[in-house]
Scaffold this motif. Structure first.
Motif, short mmCIF file in Angstrom:
data_model
loop_
_atom_site.label_atom_id
_atom_site.label_comp_id
_atom_site.label_asym_id
_atom_site.label_seq_id
_atom_site.Cartn_x
_atom_site.Cartn_y
_atom_site.Cartn_z
N LYS A 83 30.01 6.79 15.55
CA LYS A 83 29.09 7.93 15.65
C LYS A 83 29.83 9.20 16.06
O LYS A 83 29.54 10.28 15.56
N LYS A 84 30.81 9.08 16.96
CA LYS A 84 31.62 10.24 17.34
C LYS A 84 32.39 10.78 16.15
O LYS A 84 32.48 11.99 15.94
N GLU A 137 31.61 10.41 12.98
CA GLU A 137 30.66 11.01 12.03
C GLU A 137 30.22 12.39 12.51
O GLU A 137 30.11 13.33 11.71
N LYS A 138 29.98 12.52 13.81
CA LYS A 138 29.59 13.81 14.36
C LYS A 138 30.72 14.82 14.20
O LYS A 138 30.50 15.96 13.81
N PHE A 139 31.95 14.39 14.46
CA PHE A 139 33.12 15.25 14.30
C PHE A 139 33.25 15.70 12.85
O PHE A 139 33.50 16.86 12.57
N ASN A 140 33.08 14.77 11.91
CA ASN A 140 33.18 15.10 10.49
C ASN A 140 32.06 16.04 10.06
O ASN A 140 32.28 16.95 9.26
N ASP A 141 30.85 15.84 10.58
CA ASP A 141 29.73 16.73 10.24
C ASP A 141 30.01 18.15 10.75
O ASP A 141 29.74 19.13 10.05
N GLU A 142 30.56 18.27 11.97
CA GLU A 142 30.88 19.59 12.51
C GLU A 142 31.96 20.26 11.69
O GLU A 142 31.90 21.46 11.43
N ASN A 143 32.96 19.51 11.26
CA ASN A 143 34.03 20.07 10.41
C ASN A 143 33.49 20.50 9.07
O ASN A 143 33.92 21.52 8.52
N ASP A 144 32.56 19.74 8.50
CA ASP A 144 31.96 20.11 7.22
C ASP A 144 31.20 21.43 7.35
O ASP A 144 31.26 22.28 6.47
#
Length: 186
Positions: free
Chosen positions: A171-172, A174-181
């Motif tokens: 989950k961390k 995925e959250k990191f990847n969503d923020e980068n996107d």
């Protein structure tokens, strides 16, 4: 054959049969089996880029995962057999193993190409090797995670804890990847 017998006699043996001992009748079968195993192992290691022991771990882990999943769902949880979930458990590792072969084939093709400048070739080989070994590690983690998830269904404490930790890490990420996107889109 005379030369071999001559050398063996110099070393204290009567002939080839004496050299091989009482098991000399088995030599042909053992040699054929060893040669066959060596050819298959060499082919797998050459074309996959990973050792046969790692393949054995993957195969045993996948089989163990399927058996633990069947035991957990059919016997422990008393659920009915779902063929689609079972075949998903077979198909997913198959696809991942094919990806291992493909990435290694691509890497070997780059190593045999003569890309100029050489720095560019080295960079391409390094990138494909990174992708290849990333898939290898990912498959190992997926197999272990799947086993842990099945064991967590049986309330095995270590498996429950491991599954929770891995899910939090995922989950961390995925959250990191969503923020980068979002940052890259802006």
């Amino acid at each position: 054959m005379k030369t071999i017998n001559y050398i063996l006699k110099l070393m204290g043996f009567l002939n080839v049969s004496d050299f091989l001992g009482k098991y000399h009748p088995l030599f042909g079968g053992v040699f054929a089996s060893s040669l066959t195993f060596g050819i298959i192992t060499g082919f797998i290691e050459t074309h996959s880029g990973i050792s046969i022991l790692l393949w054995i771990f993957f195969a045993a882990g996948t089989l163990f995962d399927l058996l633990v999943g069947l035991y957990t769902n059919l016997i422990y949880l008393k659920l009915k057999f779902e063929s689609d979930r079972f075949f998903r458990g077979i198909f997913k590792p198959f696809v991942m193993f094919v990806v291992i072969f493909l990435t290694n084939t691509f890497k070997r093709g780059l190593e045999n190409s003569h890309i100029k400048p050489e720095l560019l070739e080295d960079l391409a080989v390094y990138m494909t090797a990174t992708i290849h070994y990333s898939f290898v590690i990912t498959i190992g983690v997926f197999i272990l995670l799947s086993i842990a998830e099945n064991m967590a269904k049986m309330d095995i404490r270590a498996a429950v804890t491991l599954t929770k930790i891995l899910n939090m890490k995922i989950k961390k990420l995925e959250k990191f990847n969503d923020e980068n996107d979002i940052d890259n889109a802006a």
